[in-house]
Design an enzyme around this catalytic site. Structure first.
Site, PDB file in Angstrom:
ATOM      1  N   PHE A 114      -1.571   0.641 -10.807  1.00 53.03           N
ATOM      2  CA  PHE A 114      -1.902  -0.709 -10.345  1.00 53.03           C
ATOM      3  C   PHE A 114      -3.147  -1.265 -11.031  1.00 53.03           C
ATOM      4  O   PHE A 114      -3.546  -2.377 -10.772  1.00 53.03           O
ATOM      5  CB  PHE A 114      -2.005  -0.792  -8.818  1.00 53.03           C
ATOM      6  CG  PHE A 114      -2.869   0.237  -8.138  1.00 53.03           C
ATOM      7  CD1 PHE A 114      -4.233   0.229  -8.294  1.00 53.03           C
ATOM      8  CD2 PHE A 114      -2.281   1.180  -7.296  1.00 53.03           C
ATOM      9  CE1 PHE A 114      -5.022   1.158  -7.634  1.00 53.03           C
ATOM     10  CE2 PHE A 114      -3.061   2.121  -6.640  1.00 53.03           C
ATOM     11  CZ  PHE A 114      -4.445   2.102  -6.814  1.00 53.03           C
ATOM     12  N   LYS A 138       0.873  -1.184   0.000  1.00 54.13           N
ATOM     13  CA  LYS A 138       0.000   0.000   0.000  1.00 54.13           C
ATOM     14  C   LYS A 138       0.908   1.230   0.000  1.00 54.13           C
ATOM     15  O   LYS A 138       1.516   1.554   1.017  1.00 54.13           O
ATOM     16  CB  LYS A 138      -0.909  -0.008   1.232  1.00 54.13           C
ATOM     17  CG  LYS A 138      -1.948   1.097   1.200  1.00 54.13           C
ATOM     18  CD  LYS A 138      -2.948   0.912   2.332  1.00 54.13           C
ATOM     19  CE  LYS A 138      -4.147   1.824   2.210  1.00 54.13           C
ATOM     20  NZ  LYS A 138      -3.845   3.232   2.119  1.00 54.13           N
ATOM     21  N   LYS A 166      -3.382  -2.391   7.694  1.00 56.04           N
ATOM     22  CA  LYS A 166      -2.381  -1.392   8.072  1.00 56.04           C
ATOM     23  C   LYS A 166      -1.974  -1.631   9.513  1.00 56.04           C
ATOM     24  O   LYS A 166      -2.803  -2.040  10.316  1.00 56.04           O
ATOM     25  CB  LYS A 166      -2.970   0.025   7.971  1.00 56.04           C
ATOM     26  CG  LYS A 166      -3.432   0.403   6.601  1.00 56.04           C
ATOM     27  CD  LYS A 166      -3.410   1.905   6.382  1.00 56.04           C
ATOM     28  CE  LYS A 166      -4.532   2.620   7.063  1.00 56.04           C
ATOM     29  NZ  LYS A 166      -4.606   4.045   6.644  1.00 56.04           N
ATOM     30  N   LYS A 176      -7.672  -3.575   3.052  1.00 55.03           N
ATOM     31  CA  LYS A 176      -6.382  -2.964   3.428  1.00 55.03           C
ATOM     32  C   LYS A 176      -6.017  -3.401   4.837  1.00 55.03           C
ATOM     33  O   LYS A 176      -6.873  -3.467   5.713  1.00 55.03           O
ATOM     34  CB  LYS A 176      -6.425  -1.445   3.306  1.00 55.03           C
ATOM     35  CG  LYS A 176      -7.427  -0.769   4.197  1.00 55.03           C
ATOM     36  CD  LYS A 176      -7.309   0.754   4.105  1.00 55.03           C
ATOM     37  CE  LYS A 176      -8.504   1.398   4.759  1.00 55.03           C
ATOM     38  NZ  LYS A 176      -8.491   2.836   4.786  1.00 55.03           N
TER      39      LYS A 176
HETATM   40  P1  ATP Z   1      -6.125   5.522   3.537  1.00 56.25           P
HETATM   41  O1  ATP Z   1      -6.002   6.730   4.382  1.00 56.25           O
HETATM   42  O2  ATP Z   1      -5.909   4.237   4.248  1.00 56.25           O
HETATM   43  O3  ATP Z   1      -5.342   5.616   2.245  1.00 56.25           O
HETATM   44  P2  ATP Z   1      -8.506   5.959   2.035  1.00 56.25           P
HETATM   45  O4  ATP Z   1      -9.892   6.047   2.576  1.00 56.25           O
HETATM   46  O5  ATP Z   1      -7.915   7.167   1.393  1.00 56.25           O
HETATM   47  O6  ATP Z   1      -7.632   5.425   3.217  1.00 56.25           O
HETATM   48  P3  ATP Z   1      -8.747   3.326   1.098  1.00 56.25           P
HETATM   49  O7  ATP Z   1      -9.744   2.890   0.115  1.00 56.25           O
HETATM   50  O8  ATP Z   1      -9.072   2.977   2.470  1.00 56.25           O
HETATM   51  O9  ATP Z   1      -8.472   4.871   0.928  1.00 56.25           O
HETATM   52  O10 ATP Z   1      -7.364   2.705   0.714  1.00 56.25           O
HETATM   53  C1  ATP Z   1      -7.062   2.675  -0.650  1.00 56.25           C
HETATM   54  C2  ATP Z   1      -6.106   3.809  -0.964  1.00 56.25           C
HETATM   55  O11 ATP Z   1      -4.789   3.337  -0.793  1.00 56.25           O
HETATM   56  C3  ATP Z   1      -6.222   4.196  -2.403  1.00 56.25           C
HETATM   57  O12 ATP Z   1      -7.109   5.271  -2.565  1.00 56.25           O
HETATM   58  C4  ATP Z   1      -4.820   4.561  -2.801  1.00 56.25           C
HETATM   59  O13 ATP Z   1      -4.595   5.948  -2.674  1.00 56.25           O
HETATM   60  C5  ATP Z   1      -3.935   3.870  -1.784  1.00 56.25           C
HETATM   61  N1  ATP Z   1      -3.148   2.766  -2.340  1.00 56.25           N
HETATM   62  C6  ATP Z   1      -1.819   2.640  -2.203  1.00 56.25           C
HETATM   63  N2  ATP Z   1      -1.379   1.540  -2.789  1.00 56.25           N
HETATM   64  C7  ATP Z   1      -2.435   0.915  -3.338  1.00 56.25           C
HETATM   65  C8  ATP Z   1      -2.607  -0.290  -4.058  1.00 56.25           C
HETATM   66  N3  ATP Z   1      -1.583  -1.081  -4.344  1.00 56.25           N
HETATM   67  N4  ATP Z   1      -3.851  -0.616  -4.454  1.00 56.25           N
HETATM   68  C9  ATP Z   1      -4.914   0.181  -4.153  1.00 56.25           C
HETATM   69  N5  ATP Z   1      -4.811   1.329  -3.456  1.00 56.25           N
HETATM   70  C10 ATP Z   1      -3.583   1.698  -3.047  1.00 56.25           C
END
Ligand code: ATP
Length: 623
Positions: free
Chosen positions: A313, A239, A459, A457
């Site tokens: 990705f 991530k 973390k 996810k």
């Molecule tokens: P967070 O603060 O954990 O990033 P979020 O609400 O912005 O939370 P989530 O859907 O929970 O977003 O987590 C996905 C996010 O993680 C994506 O929006 C992207 O920006 C990031 N990300 C990083 N690496 C990846 C990956 N390999 N695949 C998908 N998303 C990724």
């Protein structure tokens, strides 16, 4: 002027108050419906909806007003003295401890405004309010605000009405959410769906129009993730800790949409040439993360330094077809065909669908280090061998494999076959100080705005930086080399929360910590504790019952402190990450803990208790 525009803002405010106060969701929705039917024109729902769902309105850009600027504007507008109680309350809206509304700027502002009702003129219409907001946004946009900041401003528009965006959309029109998700265009949704009884044919995504990104559901640990994806073919990916970016290429026209679907064409200057040349089709949508690459250290860096890098990705559109309905595995194949990676600028995140890379292999070796002498070694070139080696050979073998790896490429994604591989990958990514991992079902399609669990996810949980953790030393580990034969690290514990006005009676093992003190400081602690060191050879003799440890022998100390009253409190910090622990008895442990200082001033019973620590972790973590 439309009927909606003529409606007074006070009607909208009453609606908000009603919705906020009303309990059942169905009633909230019917209030909203009544408002639409009574006060809005079907040709102009947008003027009102953009005020109800401000974070989805992309027509006028952002205002550039964060809470602190807004606080100062209010102080000026109301002619308040800067050091009056209300002005201080507005400026320090986050503070206030247990004060009601602390941390909720709109509520603090409402509280201050209510005390001055006579000063505020009524009668403002929805049109006038929209015009004023337009002026505010255009004056903001004419001044130079860096894109990333703008991006953040709009995320604070949350009216906290206690009704979800989903419900609002649904009450407006049964197809509204779907249409918004594929267009990110609230105005278009309002115009196309003005008749609630007329269904709208599901629309696919288009190049040039932002799509609401697919999101990941948070999951507690690798086992839960593995259970949730049971029977699926799973890819695990690093991530990345950057910004989500959706790249739309239409010939030489390139758009970069952020997570909240703002068009950041200013990214383009650096990247567009690369996208034009390395994305091998004319029309395409890539989904990925934008980071900054440190060219000298060869790793991801902080923003503002070095050069931008896009890690693609996923791919959502190729040529003249949307490919979101294809499986992730198929999309990975397309991604490989469509993008020619350019090191350090444009990377693709596609796992090796055959053999996994050597990184996983190396971690197998790591794990077997002390336990077993059989390992499966998969080399980068695809040769897979099963070898039998003695423990002492492992380190040699490891360095040979390292040497065989010419590229030194880090492994960012792999197909997982069992939960152990997920755990290992997770551990490696966080040791590498990455954000965590994302698990994806390789058979799943890409769904706009979905967070139902096709992506998960994982973390590490973290505690707020700067939190002081006062823990009690309950054991010691001998060092090696220079500190051979001497205690060089400590096993520290948290207290079990004592009954009021009593001292804690049990201490729960928490983590192992060795760094942070100078040699002299460490010597002083060890000298003080030495008379109370006791060896309890497990399983012959268990440690004293006032220490709670797991059965996992991995972290058993070489010596225990005879009793808690004889021990010393240490203040420890870590790089703010905590991790769920199976090795220690407390539910969480710290990654990279460090001793901040020795608290000779604190008595043994002033140790932090487990419950307070868990609360600290939960309060520091969002969703
Ligand atoms: P967070 O603060 O954990 O990033 P979020 O609400 O912005 O939370 P989530 O859907 O929970 O977003 O987590 C996905 C996010 O993680 C994506 O929006 C992207 O920006 C990031 N990300 C990083 N690496 C990846 C990956 N390999 N695949 C998908 N998303 C990724």
């Amino acid at each position: 002027m439309t009927k909606t525009e003529e409606t007074e803002v006070s009607v909208l405010v009453s609606l908000f108050n009603w919705i906020q106060k009303t309990k059942p969701a169905a009633k909230k929705r019917s209030k909203f419906r009544k408002f639409l039917d009574t006060y809005c024109d079907s040709v102009d729902y947008f003027s009102a909806l953009r005020l109800i769902l401000p974070s989805l309105d992309r027509e006028r850009g952002s205002y550039g007003l964060k809470e602190s600027v807004l606080a100062n504007c209010l102080i000026d507008a109301l002619g308040m003295s800067k050091d009056s109680a209300d002005a201080v309350r507005l400026i320090n809206w986050r503070k206030g401890g247990a004060a009601p509304n602390a941390g909720n700027f709109p509520m603090v502002a409402a509280e201050v405004l209510q005390r001055r009702q006579g000063m505020i003129s009524g009668g403002l219409t929805i049109k006038e309010l929209n015009d004023l907001l337009d002026r505010l946004a255009s004056s903001e946009n004419s001044s130079k605000t860096p894109g990333r900041q703008k991006y953040e401003y709009c995320s604070c528009c949350n009216l906290k009405l206690g009704i979800s965006e989903k419900s609002i959309f649904h009450e407006f029109h049964p197809d509204a959410e779907d249409l918004f998700n594929v267009t990110c265009d609230l105005k278009l949704v309002c115009e196309k769906l003005k008749d609630r009884n007329q269904r709208h044919k599901r629309q696919d995504i288009e190049v040039g129009k932002a799509v609401r990104p697919q999101l990941a559901m948070r999951i507690g640990d690798a086992h839960a993730a593995w259970r949730k994806l049971h029977g699926k073919e799973v890819v695990i990916e690093c991530k990345f800790d950057g910004d989500r970016i959706q790249i739309h290429k239409n010939g030489s026209e390139i758009h970069y949409f952020s997570r909240s679907f703002l068009d950041h064409s200013e990214y383009g200057h650096a990247m567009s040439k690369i996208i034009e040349q390395n994305v091998l089709v004319d029309r395409c949508i890539l989904d990925g993360e934008m980071l900054v690459w440190d060219t000298s250290l060869n790793r991801f860096a902080e923003f503002g330094s070095n050069q931008e890098i896009d890690v693609a990705f996923d791919v959502l559109y190729v040529g003249d077809t949307s490919v979101i309905h294809q499986s992730l595995k198929e999309r990975h194949e397309l991604l490989q065909k469509v993008v020619k990676p350019l090191k350090g600028r444009l990377e693709t995140l596609v796992p090796d669908h055959g053999l996994n890379s050597h990184l996983m292999t190396l971690s197998v070796l790591h794990d077997k280090d002390n336990a077993c002498n059989i390992s499966t070694v998969a080399m980068n070139d695809g040769i897979c061998v099963r070898v039998r080696v003695h423990v002492y050979m492992l380190s040699q073998l490891r360095s040979q494999i390292m040497a065989a790896d010419q590229t030194g490429e880090p492994c960012w994604s792999l197909v997982a076959h069992n939960v152990d591989e997920v755990e290992k990958f997770f551990k490696e990514t966080i040791e590498n100080r990455d954000e965590g991992i994302v698990l994806k079902d390789l058979g799943s399609k890409w769904e706009p705005g979905d967070r139902s669990g096709k992506w998960l996810k994982l973390k590490p949980e973290y505690i707020r930086a700067g939190s002081d953790l006062d823990v009690l030393i309950i054991g010691g580990y001998y060092g090696s080399g220079r500190r051979g034969g001497e205690v060089a690290q400590f096993l520290v514990a948290l207290a079990e929360r004592p009954a009021p006005d009593t001292y804690p009676r049990r201490f729960i093992s928490f983590c192992r910590v060795g760094t942070g003190l100078s040699d002299e400081e460490l010597d002083a602690v060890v000298t003080k504790l030495k008379p109370y060191f006791r060896k309890y050879e497990y399983p012959k003799r268990a440690p004293p019952s006032f220490y709670q440890v797991t059965n996992n022998s991995k972290e058993r100390p070489d010596v225990w402190i005879e009793s808690p009253e004889k021990s010393i409190i240490l203040s420890i910090t870590s790089d703010i990450r905590t991790i769920r622990s199976e090795v220690f008895s407390a539910p969480y442990s710290l990654r990279f803990p460090r001793i901040d200082r020795v608290r000779y001033d604190k008595p043994w019973h002033d140790c932090l208790d487990v419950q307070s620590f868990v609360e600290l972790v939960h309060s520091s973590n969002g969703t």
